[in-house]
Design an enzyme around this catalytic site. Structure first.
Site, short mmCIF file in Angstrom:
data_model
loop_
_atom_site.label_atom_id
_atom_site.label_comp_id
_atom_site.label_asym_id
_atom_site.label_seq_id
_atom_site.Cartn_x
_atom_site.Cartn_y
_atom_site.Cartn_z
N GLY A 1 2.19 -1.66 -3.08
CA GLY A 1 1.22 -0.92 -2.29
C GLY A 1 1.03 0.49 -2.77
N ASP A 2 1.98 1.01 -3.54
CA ASP A 2 1.87 2.32 -4.19
C ASP A 2 1.48 2.18 -5.67
OD1 ASP A 2 2.65 4.27 -2.17
OD2 ASP A 2 4.63 3.36 -2.25
N LEU A 3 2.14 1.26 -6.36
CA LEU A 3 2.01 1.20 -7.82
C LEU A 3 0.66 0.65 -8.28
CD1 LEU A 3 5.59 -0.08 -8.68
CD2 LEU A 3 4.77 2.27 -8.49
#
Length: 413
Positions: free
Chosen positions: A185-187
């Site tokens: 969800g970040d990368l």
């Protein structure tokens, strides 16, 4: 492997002001730095809070000594660091001077934070019309579509949940959703942001015009789940957790071995024939229940039981010997396996970097993007807090007296 030799990267000469924090934003600027961009990490007084996050190798400098842990080291390599208090008028004025000579500014604050500081996109683009201003937020920036959730804080699990990937991930079909281990969800949003920055810079170099680049974490995760969208569009049925298989292919997924698990993929009938022979069941290759992928999907439970029963009788090494190179196959590796396997050393995916104060280096993941003329990669460790404040400001035209005045006013450290 040790850090890559200092060879100019593909983005050599690109100046990036990095106002990011946590994981998503720093990972995006790390990708730019890995390819040679001059990334200047602008930290608040006291430094980025993620410097405190471990693990901390024995003897490594802690945050009180302006150091950092493994979390910070991994995603802030190849960057310079300056400290700057943007809440002070002199800090804002300093940033504007930096913006005047920069190519890119990246931030991942919640919507409205930069505007409240008096440093929003419209202010900065007026200072430097060729600036590429990149923003990464949970639900995007209102400039390119005002989400009803624009003011919600968002981290990896939220993006995984609302972007759709968690809803199709789970141990068993029809079972509860499962969070994916790495912070996708970040990368994934970070990767899209780096791609957007590169695209916008290409245009800015030709036109002299910068622009606003906006990536929503939730949007990026949905883009990764592209199959979910077209499946629902066609069928009207919302896909759910799929276990370790594939809804459209069979056999395709995880199977138990004597000593762990292996991943086995048969995306078409061409691979089913040799698999049937390797299993000692050549008749399966022509059996109408299993000879085509459509038939195997219809008889999924039988096929998976046959294949799983065979793999369970062999070790991962034995299966690799029988299947590797002929059928899409791979053993499920632990971190220990990855450190021991020659592939990752040969491909320079395990890179040793200096960890200030520690007796031994820290190993971080390298870059998977390899170029023949501008190889990129990990060239140097993450910076200490404010390690490059004086040299950076001097390079941007600040006189020694100006730098001393900023330090005396505690605008910089």
């Amino acid at each position: 492997m040790t850090p890559a030799a200092v060879v100019p990267g593909a983005l050599d000469g690109l100046v990036v002001l990095d106002l990011t924090r946590m994981l998503a934003g720093p990972y995006a600027t790390m990708m730019l730095a890995d390819q040679g961009a001059h990334v200047i990490k602008i930290e608040p007084p006291g430094g980025d809070l993620t410097r405190r996050n471990g693990p901390h190798p024995d003897g490594a400098l802690k945050i009180g000594e302006r150091g950092f842990g493994g979390y910070f080291a991994s995603i802030n390599r190849n960057k310079d660091s300056i400290t700057l208090d943007l809440k002070k008028p002199a800090g804002k004025a300093t940033l504007l001077r930096l913006v005047h000579k920069a190519d890119v500014l990246v931030e991942n604050y919640r919507a409205g934070v930069m505007e409240r500081l008096g440093l929003g996109y419209e202010v900065l683009i007026a200072e430097n019309p060729r600036l590429v201003y990149a923003a990464l937020r949970g639900f995007g920036d209102p400039r390119s579509g005002a989400s009803p959730y624009a003011n919600w804080p968002a981290y990896d699990p939220v993006a995984q949940a609302m972007g759709g990937i968690m809803g199709i991930t789970g141990a068993a079909p029809g079972g509860p959703p499962t969070k994916i281990g790495p912070g996708v969800g970040d990368l994934v949003p970070a990767t899209f942001l780096a791609y957007g920055v590169a695209a916008a810079c290409w245009r800015a170099q030709r036109s002299g015009q910068g622009q606003f680049v906006d990536v929503s974490m939730v949007d990026a995760v949905l883009a990764l789940c592209e199959r979910l969208v077209f499946q629902y569009s066609v069928s009207g049925v919302a896909p759910g957790p799929e276990g370790n298989g594939h809804p459209l292919l069979c056999p395709f997924g995880l199977f138990a071995a004597k000593d762990g698990f292996v991943s086995l993929g048969v995306p078409n009938d061409r691979f089913w024939v040799p698999l049937a022979h390797r299993m000692g069941r050549p008749a399966l290759a022509i059996d109408p229940r299993y000879a085509s992928n459509d038939a195997r999907v219809q008889h999924r439970a039988e096929v998976e039981a046959i294949v799983g029963g065979w793999t369970a009788r062999h070790t991962k090494a034995e299966l690799a010997q029988m299947l590797g190179g002929d059928i899409p196959f791979g053993p499920v590796f632990s971190a220990a396996d990855i450190f021991e396997d020659p592939h990752f050393r040969i491909r320079e995916m395990l890179v040793e970097t200096e960890q200030p104060g520690a007796a031994r280096p820290l190993t971080v993941a390298g870059t998977p993007v390899r170029m023949s003329q501008t190889p990129g990669g990990v060239r140097r460790r993450a910076p200490l807090t404010g390690e490059h404040t004086d040299s950076t400001l001097a390079a941007f035209g600040f006189a020694p007296a100006e730098i001393a005045a900023l330090r005396a006013d505690q605008v910089i450290q």
